[in-house]
Design a protein around this motif. Structure first.
Motif, mmCIF file in Angstrom:
data_model
loop_
_atom_site.group_PDB
_atom_site.id
_atom_site.type_symbol
_atom_site.label_atom_id
_atom_site.label_comp_id
_atom_site.label_asym_id
_atom_site.label_seq_id
_atom_site.Cartn_x
_atom_site.Cartn_y
_atom_site.Cartn_z
ATOM 1 N N VAL A 36 -18.557 -19.984 27.860
ATOM 2 C CA VAL A 36 -18.803 -18.758 28.628
ATOM 3 C C VAL A 36 -18.648 -17.511 27.770
ATOM 4 O O VAL A 36 -19.474 -16.601 27.807
ATOM 5 C CB VAL A 36 -17.861 -18.709 29.853
ATOM 6 C CG1 VAL A 36 -17.972 -17.368 30.556
ATOM 7 C CG2 VAL A 36 -18.167 -19.847 30.808
ATOM 8 N N LYS A 37 -17.596 -17.481 26.963
ATOM 9 C CA LYS A 37 -17.303 -16.268 26.190
ATOM 10 C C LYS A 37 -17.921 -16.280 24.796
ATOM 11 O O LYS A 37 -18.181 -15.222 24.227
ATOM 12 C CB LYS A 37 -15.793 -16.085 26.069
ATOM 13 C CG LYS A 37 -15.103 -15.819 27.404
ATOM 14 C CD LYS A 37 -13.623 -15.517 27.202
ATOM 15 C CE LYS A 37 -12.950 -15.173 28.528
ATOM 16 N NZ LYS A 37 -11.509 -14.848 28.353
ATOM 17 N N GLY A 38 -18.124 -17.437 24.238
ATOM 18 C CA GLY A 38 -18.625 -17.498 22.870
ATOM 19 C C GLY A 38 -20.125 -17.605 22.747
ATOM 20 O O GLY A 38 -20.690 -17.251 21.710
ATOM 21 N N ALA A 39 -20.799 -18.117 23.809
ATOM 22 C CA ALA A 39 -22.251 -18.290 23.730
ATOM 23 C C ALA A 39 -22.992 -16.982 23.459
ATOM 24 O O ALA A 39 -23.915 -16.959 22.626
ATOM 25 C CB ALA A 39 -22.767 -18.948 25.009
ATOM 26 N N PRO A 40 -22.655 -15.862 24.128
ATOM 27 C CA PRO A 40 -23.379 -14.612 23.820
ATOM 28 C C PRO A 40 -23.282 -14.208 22.356
ATOM 29 O O PRO A 40 -24.263 -13.752 21.763
ATOM 30 C CB PRO A 40 -22.696 -13.593 24.735
ATOM 31 C CG PRO A 40 -22.129 -14.398 25.856
ATOM 32 C CD PRO A 40 -21.709 -15.685 25.243
ATOM 33 N N TYR A 41 -22.094 -14.400 21.757
ATOM 34 C CA TYR A 41 -21.945 -14.050 20.347
ATOM 35 C C TYR A 41 -22.766 -14.986 19.461
ATOM 36 O O TYR A 41 -23.304 -14.558 18.434
ATOM 37 C CB TYR A 41 -20.472 -14.125 19.941
ATOM 38 C CG TYR A 41 -19.604 -13.115 20.655
ATOM 39 C CD1 TYR A 41 -19.556 -11.791 20.229
ATOM 40 C CD2 TYR A 41 -18.850 -13.472 21.761
ATOM 41 C CE1 TYR A 41 -18.765 -10.859 20.879
ATOM 42 C CE2 TYR A 41 -18.061 -12.545 22.425
ATOM 43 C CZ TYR A 41 -18.023 -11.241 21.981
ATOM 44 O OH TYR A 41 -17.251 -10.317 22.618
ATOM 45 N N ALA A 42 -22.873 -16.241 19.851
ATOM 46 C CA ALA A 42 -23.686 -17.170 19.074
ATOM 47 C C ALA A 42 -25.164 -16.806 19.135
ATOM 48 O O ALA A 42 -25.893 -16.950 18.151
ATOM 49 C CB ALA A 42 -23.478 -18.601 19.592
ATOM 50 N N PHE A 43 -25.614 -16.294 20.289
ATOM 51 C CA PHE A 43 -27.027 -15.927 20.422
ATOM 52 C C PHE A 43 -27.374 -14.694 19.587
ATOM 53 O O PHE A 43 -28.484 -14.591 19.057
ATOM 54 C CB PHE A 43 -27.365 -15.683 21.888
ATOM 55 C CG PHE A 43 -27.419 -16.940 22.711
ATOM 56 C CD1 PHE A 43 -28.091 -18.060 22.246
ATOM 57 C CD2 PHE A 43 -26.798 -17.012 23.950
ATOM 58 C CE1 PHE A 43 -28.142 -19.224 22.995
ATOM 59 C CE2 PHE A 43 -26.844 -18.175 24.709
ATOM 60 C CZ PHE A 43 -27.515 -19.280 24.227
ATOM 61 N N VAL A 44 -26.455 -13.726 19.499
ATOM 62 C CA VAL A 44 -26.744 -12.500 18.756
ATOM 63 C C VAL A 44 -26.339 -12.600 17.298
ATOM 64 O O VAL A 44 -26.646 -11.696 16.504
ATOM 65 C CB VAL A 44 -26.036 -11.286 19.399
ATOM 66 C CG1 VAL A 44 -26.484 -11.099 20.822
ATOM 67 C CG2 VAL A 44 -24.515 -11.424 19.325
ATOM 68 N N ALA A 45 -25.646 -13.687 16.918
ATOM 69 C CA ALA A 45 -25.181 -13.822 15.534
ATOM 70 C C ALA A 45 -26.309 -13.806 14.511
ATOM 71 O O ALA A 45 -26.166 -13.181 13.449
ATOM 72 C CB ALA A 45 -24.350 -15.097 15.392
ATOM 73 N N PRO A 46 -27.482 -14.475 14.751
ATOM 74 C CA PRO A 46 -28.548 -14.418 13.735
ATOM 75 C C PRO A 46 -28.990 -13.008 13.392
ATOM 76 O O PRO A 46 -29.258 -12.710 12.217
ATOM 77 C CB PRO A 46 -29.682 -15.222 14.387
ATOM 78 C CG PRO A 46 -28.991 -16.160 15.319
ATOM 79 C CD PRO A 46 -27.815 -15.404 15.843
ATOM 80 N N PHE A 47 -29.055 -12.122 14.393
ATOM 81 C CA PHE A 47 -29.451 -10.744 14.104
ATOM 82 C C PHE A 47 -28.457 -10.080 13.163
ATOM 83 O O PHE A 47 -28.840 -9.424 12.188
ATOM 84 C CB PHE A 47 -29.556 -9.939 15.398
ATOM 85 C CG PHE A 47 -29.591 -8.446 15.170
ATOM 86 C CD1 PHE A 47 -30.752 -7.831 14.737
ATOM 87 C CD2 PHE A 47 -28.454 -7.674 15.362
ATOM 88 C CE1 PHE A 47 -30.783 -6.461 14.509
ATOM 89 C CE2 PHE A 47 -28.477 -6.316 15.138
ATOM 90 C CZ PHE A 47 -29.644 -5.700 14.714
#
Length: 328
Positions: A36-47
């Protein structure tokens, strides 16, 4: 005994599944929390990885180089000079000339470009035959490479055999040396920029105009507003954010102007912005310092000066906006 055993087995059948171990429940809760908390950071990490590798790191490294004396042939040999490059740049008349040229070419190209784009978008917003064709055609200059566009316009503005001077001769005007004189050269370069970017900005304005609710125009028409009143009181306020966006893009593009004046110079004069630096921009000065004079430290200093000028321009714009909001 048999009856007791049967009841015990029946009771076992009615019981639920055995409870999971406490460790498995904690692991499941931890995985759920990470999901729940880490998925958003994983999605924006490539940018952020790409930004750090290709934008942030070069920015920091350029600032480090600007504090050294570095030559192009020996990039691994750096001599610490602190802020001497910035002091030399401040006292260099070429820097102030290039800054003034960048500002004037930016104003000459940006203001007519955005006004023409606004008018073109307003026309394309009406229902007319072939509107799709005209919308696609407006993107053709943007799709054209800067080299091809600059080369064609250089031929048009050629002093002896150019079409522009031929047209001036038809109305009795003397030919203009577009490359040698300061203001004609800057006007010619601005023409290239206007031709390439007007259609692109027009489509941005058109997309914003089509997002304005139709009932606003209907209400304005009921109140007796003319087409011009509808344009100034409904259309322009409705796309104000898009106008600000295009102004920001045009300002950045004007500060980084490089290809058009370089090709317009037709040879060695292109790097220096003419024999008298009459149309040398900050982009050309950066190139001259780094790849003609081989002084990468000074070239990095020019790059940082361009960045600081952009920051100053945007801070000034924000201050003006705040002052207007307070007075209104």
């Amino acid at each position: 005994m048999a009856t007791s055993t049967t009841k015990d087995r029946a009771g076992e059948g009615r019981r639920g599944p055995a409870p999971e171990p406490a460790g498995a429940g904690r692991r499941g809760a931890l995985l759920h929390r990470l999901d729940v908390k880490g998925a958003p950071y994983a999605f924006v990490a490539p940018f952020f990885v790409v930004f750090a590798a290709f934008s942030f790191y070069p920015l920091v490294y350029t600032s480090w180089i600007s504090l050294h004396r570095v030559e192009l042939a020996t990039l691994d040999v750096m001599e610490w000079v602190a802020f001497d490059n910035y002091v030399d740049l401040w006292n260099d008349s070429r820097f102030w000339n290039a800054t003034a040229n960048t500002i004037t070419i930016g104003v000459i190209s940006t203001v007519p470009q955005l006004l023409m784009a606004l008018g073109l978008a307003h026309l394309l917003n009406y229902r007319m035959r072939g509107s799709l064709f005209f919308r696609i055609a407006s993107l053709v200059p943007y799709a054209t490479s800067v080299g091809a566009a600059a080369l064609v316009f250089t031929m048009l503005f050629e002093r002896d055999f150019g079409m522009i001077n031929w047209l001036l001769g038809l109305v009795g005007l003397d030919p203009v040396d577009w490359e040698a004189d300061k203001w004609p050269a800057q006007a010619a370069i601005s023409t290239i920029v206007i031709w390439r970017w007007t259609g692109y900005n027009a489509l941005l304005y058109l997309a914003a105009m089509q997002a304005i609710p139709a009932d606003r125009y209907e209400a304005a028409a009921i109140d007796g507003a003319s087409r011009w009143k509808q344009f100034t009181n409904v259309t322009v306020p409705g796309i104000r954010s898009t106008i600000v966006f295009t102004i920001v893009l045009s300002t950045i593009g004007a500060t980084q102007l490089f290809g058009e004046p370089l090709i317009f110079g037709q040879g060695p004069n292109g790097v220096t912005g003419g024999a008298d630096n009459q149309y040398q921009t900050l982009g050309l000065l950066l190139y001259e310092e780094g790849w003609k004079n081989y002084q990468m430290g000074r070239s990095a200093t020019v790059a940082w000066a361009m960045f600081l000028l952009l920051v100053l321009a945007f801070v000034t714009q924000r201050l003006i906006k705040r002052l207007r909001s307070r007075t209104s």
